[in-house]
Design a protein around this motif. Structure first.
Motif, short mmCIF file in Angstrom:
data_model
loop_
_atom_site.label_atom_id
_atom_site.label_comp_id
_atom_site.label_asym_id
_atom_site.label_seq_id
_atom_site.Cartn_x
_atom_site.Cartn_y
_atom_site.Cartn_z
N LYS A 102 -7.00 -119.78 118.69
CA LYS A 102 -8.10 -120.14 119.58
C LYS A 102 -7.64 -120.05 121.03
N THR A 103 -8.50 -119.50 121.87
CA THR A 103 -8.17 -119.38 123.29
C THR A 103 -9.00 -120.33 124.14
N SER A 104 -9.86 -121.13 123.50
CA SER A 104 -10.65 -122.14 124.21
C SER A 104 -10.81 -123.34 123.29
N TYR A 105 -11.14 -124.46 123.86
CA TYR A 105 -11.27 -125.70 123.08
C TYR A 105 -12.09 -126.69 123.89
N LYS A 163 -3.67 -129.29 130.13
CA LYS A 163 -4.42 -128.14 129.62
C LYS A 163 -3.51 -127.06 129.04
N GLN A 164 -2.34 -126.90 129.62
CA GLN A 164 -1.41 -125.89 129.12
C GLN A 164 -0.91 -126.25 127.72
N ALA A 165 -0.55 -127.53 127.52
CA ALA A 165 -0.07 -127.97 126.21
C ALA A 165 -1.18 -127.90 125.18
N MET A 166 -2.41 -128.27 125.58
CA MET A 166 -3.53 -128.21 124.65
C MET A 166 -3.83 -126.77 124.23
N LEU A 167 -3.77 -125.87 125.18
CA LEU A 167 -4.03 -124.47 124.86
C LEU A 167 -2.95 -123.91 123.94
N ASN A 201 -14.90 -129.80 115.36
CA ASN A 201 -14.39 -128.68 116.15
C ASN A 201 -13.60 -129.12 117.37
N SER A 202 -13.50 -130.43 117.60
CA SER A 202 -12.79 -130.90 118.80
C SER A 202 -11.29 -130.80 118.60
N LEU A 203 -10.59 -130.49 119.67
CA LEU A 203 -9.14 -130.36 119.60
C LEU A 203 -8.49 -131.69 119.24
N ASN A 204 -8.98 -132.78 119.85
CA ASN A 204 -8.37 -134.09 119.62
C ASN A 204 -8.41 -134.49 118.16
N GLU A 205 -9.59 -134.33 117.54
CA GLU A 205 -9.74 -134.76 116.15
C GLU A 205 -8.95 -133.84 115.22
N ASN A 206 -8.90 -132.56 115.55
CA ASN A 206 -8.12 -131.65 114.72
C ASN A 206 -6.63 -131.99 114.79
N PHE A 207 -6.16 -132.34 115.98
CA PHE A 207 -4.75 -132.71 116.12
C PHE A 207 -4.46 -133.96 115.28
N ALA A 208 -5.35 -134.96 115.34
CA ALA A 208 -5.13 -136.19 114.58
C ALA A 208 -5.13 -135.91 113.08
N GLU A 209 -6.02 -135.02 112.62
CA GLU A 209 -6.05 -134.65 111.21
C GLU A 209 -4.79 -133.87 110.83
#
Length: 463
Positions: free
Chosen positions: A291-294, A279-283, A308-316
């Motif tokens: 963004k302060t939440s995901y 969670k720390q690395a994702m934040l 809007n998902s963090l996972n898909e945004n990271f992959a993009e």
């Protein structure tokens, strides 16, 4: 005039012969893959394998897919007969099971293996792989159920339709559209070149399998299978124009990178390590976009949730570092430099080498040979009539220690250390089912024990 007539007639005859030869070439397929020690139901043609050359495939070769589909349907009918007489046909089922496992291994040898440690499967090999693994799985499950005395109906073993099952994982609930006749989008060399240019350590590639499917789904361009142990994953990419296919491949590779750097090993209640969200690395990553939440879980059928998902945004984000395609997710803005720095810093600080990485394990006994890629979380039953089973691990040259094989049954337990040749021989005391766990400890004792394979069973049938 008569000479011209006969010349024209001869020319037409030559053209007819050439057309017949071209048709025969179009149906030369992977009979060599399916050819085995037993005669498949209505499939006894002496045909050979054409190794895939994606940039030189003709439309006529759609016949290859039709032959696989026909084989699948015919083998299912053959299996139905075996199922109806399973008590008296167990030896036949067993021989077919052995043969199918060997043919799966032959398919792996036909696939492209890169020195970085990943394997590419062409659309044709993917089709053959899925047909074979479905057929082998059906016999494997039936042999297990015969031993346990709980035989089920045909559909419980063998689906009516060929699904793209990769290591016991179906692509989705969404049925695939019929095969596409456009082969031009597959460019193997371009995919290899793209993957070789990703700025990643080699061990990110180890054990990865990438399957290309000549079909579409309504909701997916591809997917990444995240294994709970964070290694030896697989990617599936569906047919699409070349540039989009390249983007999808890098996008799915981005999920693999995410799994390495945005997840961490934690101990569960039994003291074994599991891979969970860091969670720390994702934040920290989310803050690049202020963004302060995901969230990471979403409904596949909601494009807004996906975007809007963090996972898909990271992959993009990862894909955008290597191609010029615009991001499809909703986290926008020019943050390439910050993202690249974040990824490289996390890779440099990630202590991935604490545990030995296992590329694969070859499971053998005197009467059978099969290969199982670890650590896929799959229900895998190795059926044998021998009391001795050998496990040989292909371990990467990374320091770890104390790799062992634990064998459990209701009234039996044994722990066998892996020797200097990375092998262990299991002696099974009596007929029955045994749960097998391959475990290792890290160079750092405080991390605990990792289970590389948790759903692997050996079924020993002495009769």
């Amino acid at each position: 005039m008569q000479i011209k007539y006969y010349a024209k007639k001869i020319s037409l005859s030559i053209l007819l012969v050439l057309n017949i030869l071209l048709f025969l070439l179009s149906v030369i397929t992977f009979g060599a893959i399916f050819k085995s020690g037993y005669e498949f139901y209505k499939f006894n043609k002496d045909v050979s394998v054409l190794k895939p050359k994606w940039n030189n495939i003709e439309t006529a070769q759609t016949k290859k897919y039709e032959i696989i589909r026909d084989w699948y349907e015919n083998d299912r009918n053959h299996f139905k007969e075996l199922l109806g007489s399973h008590s008296s046909m167990k030896d036949t089922i067993y021989k077919e099971y052995i043969s199918l496992n060997k043919k799966l291994y032959e398919i792996d040898k036909l696939a492209y293996y890169d020195s970085k440690g990943y394997t590419l499967y062409s659309p044709e090999l993917t089709e053959a792989y899925c047909a074979l693994i479905s057929a082998a799985k059906a016999r494997e499950m039936l042999l297990y159920d015969i031993t346990c005395g709980k035989v089920k109906d045909l559909n419980s073993y063998y689906s009516e339709n060929l699904y793209y099952i990769i290591n016991n994982k179906s692509t989705s609930q969404d049925k695939l559209i019929d095969i596409d006749k456009n082969f031009e989008s597959y460019n193997q060399q371009k995919i290899i070149d793209t993957l070789s240019n990703l700025h990643l350590p080699d061990h990110f590639y180890y054990g990865l399998k990438i399957f290309f499917v000549n079909a579409h789904t309504k909701t997916e361009l591809g997917f990444f299978n995240r294994n709970s142990m964070g290694e030896n994953n697989f990617i599936v990419v569906y047919n699409q124009p070349t540039e989009e296919m390249i983007h999808t491949t890098i996008h799915e590779f981005g999920h693999l990178v995410e799994n390495k750097i945005l997840y961490e090993f934690k101990k569960n209640k039994d003291g074994f390590l599991i891979n969970e969200e860091n969670k720390q690395a994702m934040l920290e990553y989310a803050k690049i976009y202020n963004k302060t939440s995901y969230y990471t879980n979403y409904d596949d059928y909601s494009l807004e949730k996906w975007g809007n998902s963090l996972n898909e945004n990271f992959a993009e984000d990862f894909a955008s570092l290597y191609d010029l395609s615009p991001k499809d997710t909703l986290w926008q803005g020019d943050h390439k430099k910050e993202v690249e720095y974040f990824i490289q810093r996390k890779i440099a600080n990630k202590y991935i080498n604490n545990f030995p990485l296992i590329k694969s394990a070859k499971i053998t006994s005197p009467d059978n040979s099969s290969e199982i890629t670890l650590p896929f979380n799959m229900d895998c039953n190795f059926y044998t009539k021998s009391s001795k089973v050998n496990i040989k691990l292909d371990i990467l040259p990374i320091k770890g220690k104390n790799i062992k094989v634990s064998v459990y049954s209701d009234d039996y337990y044994n722990c066998i250390p892996i020797n200097s040749k990375n092998e262990a021989t299991i002696t099974l005391p009596k007929k029955g089912q045994y749960d097998i766990y391959i475990e290792s400890s890290a160079s750092d004792n405080s991390l605990g024990t990792m289970v590389h394979c948790s759903n692997f069973k050996i079924v020993y049938d002495s009769n």
